[in-house]
Design a protein around this motif. Structure first.
Motif, short mmCIF file in Angstrom:
data_model
loop_
_atom_site.label_atom_id
_atom_site.label_comp_id
_atom_site.label_asym_id
_atom_site.label_seq_id
_atom_site.Cartn_x
_atom_site.Cartn_y
_atom_site.Cartn_z
N VAL A 5 6.71 -0.99 14.90
CA VAL A 5 5.51 -1.18 14.09
C VAL A 5 5.46 -0.09 13.03
O VAL A 5 5.36 1.09 13.35
CB VAL A 5 4.23 -1.13 14.96
CG1 VAL A 5 3.00 -1.30 14.07
CG2 VAL A 5 4.26 -2.22 16.02
N GLU A 6 5.54 -0.52 11.77
CA GLU A 6 5.49 0.43 10.66
C GLU A 6 4.05 0.65 10.21
O GLU A 6 3.19 -0.22 10.35
CB GLU A 6 6.29 -0.07 9.45
CG GLU A 6 7.75 -0.36 9.69
CD GLU A 6 8.01 -1.83 9.86
OE1 GLU A 6 9.12 -2.28 9.58
OE2 GLU A 6 7.06 -2.54 10.30
N SER A 7 3.83 1.80 9.61
CA SER A 7 2.54 2.12 8.99
C SER A 7 2.76 3.19 7.93
O SER A 7 3.83 3.80 7.89
CB SER A 7 1.53 2.60 10.03
OG SER A 7 1.99 3.77 10.66
N GLY A 8 1.75 3.39 7.09
CA GLY A 8 1.81 4.48 6.13
C GLY A 8 2.05 4.07 4.69
O GLY A 8 2.04 4.92 3.80
N GLY A 9 2.26 2.78 4.45
CA GLY A 9 2.47 2.34 3.08
C GLY A 9 1.19 2.42 2.27
O GLY A 9 0.11 2.68 2.80
N GLY A 10 1.31 2.19 0.97
CA GLY A 10 0.13 2.22 0.12
C GLY A 10 0.48 2.22 -1.35
O GLY A 10 1.65 2.06 -1.73
N LEU A 11 -0.54 2.42 -2.17
CA LEU A 11 -0.39 2.48 -3.62
C LEU A 11 -0.52 3.93 -4.06
O LEU A 11 -1.53 4.59 -3.78
CB LEU A 11 -1.47 1.63 -4.28
CG LEU A 11 -1.60 1.73 -5.80
CD1 LEU A 11 -0.32 1.24 -6.48
CD2 LEU A 11 -2.80 0.94 -6.28
N VAL A 12 0.51 4.43 -4.74
CA VAL A 12 0.52 5.81 -5.21
C VAL A 12 1.02 5.84 -6.64
O VAL A 12 1.53 4.84 -7.16
CB VAL A 12 1.41 6.72 -4.33
CG1 VAL A 12 0.87 6.79 -2.91
CG2 VAL A 12 2.85 6.24 -4.34
N THR A 122 3.86 0.73 -3.12
CA THR A 122 3.77 0.43 -4.54
C THR A 122 3.57 1.73 -5.30
O THR A 122 2.66 2.50 -5.00
CB THR A 122 2.60 -0.52 -4.84
OG1 THR A 122 2.76 -1.72 -4.08
CG2 THR A 122 2.56 -0.87 -6.32
N VAL A 123 4.46 1.98 -6.27
CA VAL A 123 4.40 3.21 -7.06
C VAL A 123 4.13 2.83 -8.50
O VAL A 123 4.92 2.13 -9.13
CB VAL A 123 5.72 3.99 -6.95
CG1 VAL A 123 5.60 5.32 -7.69
CG2 VAL A 123 6.11 4.22 -5.50
N SER A 124 3.00 3.29 -9.00
CA SER A 124 2.64 2.98 -10.39
C SER A 124 3.13 4.09 -11.32
O SER A 124 3.22 5.25 -10.94
CB SER A 124 1.13 2.82 -10.51
OG SER A 124 0.49 4.04 -10.19
N SER A 125 3.42 3.70 -12.55
CA SER A 125 3.93 4.68 -13.53
C SER A 125 2.81 5.37 -14.28
O SER A 125 1.66 5.00 -14.19
CB SER A 125 4.87 3.98 -14.51
OG SER A 125 4.19 2.93 -15.15
#
Length: 125
Positions: A5-12, A122-125
């Motif tokens: 079970v993965e966790s910790g992702g997000g938008l940065v 997701t990594v925004s510029s």
């Protein structure tokens, strides 16, 4: 049987850090190789990092070497992927995988027999 079970992702934003976690149940992860893979839309699943039997070795894709670190916590039976200096091209769904058939790290996703559900980064510029 192994459950992941993965966790910790997000938008940065570009340059930020994230730490992904992979909670392992069923068997201690130190008994086999573990890997992190990622898949961006329209692209094949690619190897990111791996940790071998009892954490004795680690391997990284060239694209993340020096920025990402894979590690494991035996007490928590959890594998981590610390991601620093994130870039927009790191955007993908990240998967944790277990290769219970070998001790050494394989870069081929077909070698892995158990997979987590994935976590979006997701990594925004």
């Amino acid at each position: 049987q192994v459950q992941l079970v993965e966790s910790g992702g997000g938008l940065v934003q570009a340059g930020d850090s994230l730490r992904l976690s992979c909670a392992v149940s069923g068997r201690a992860f130190t008994n086999y190789a573990m890997g992190w893979f990622r898949q961006a839309p329209g692209k094949e699943r690619e190897f990111v990092a791996g940790i071998g039997y009892i954490g004795a070795s680690t391997v990284y894709a060239d694209s993340v070497k020096g920025r990402f670190t894979i590690s494991g916590d035996n007490a928590k039976n959890t594998v981590y992927l610390q991601m620093n200096s994130l870039k927009p091209e790191d955007t993908a769904v990240y998967y944790c995988a277990a290769d219970t058939g070998r001790f050494r790290i394989s870069r081929a996703y077909r070698s892995y027999d158990y997979w987590g559900q994935g976590t979006q980064v997701t990594v925004s510029s």
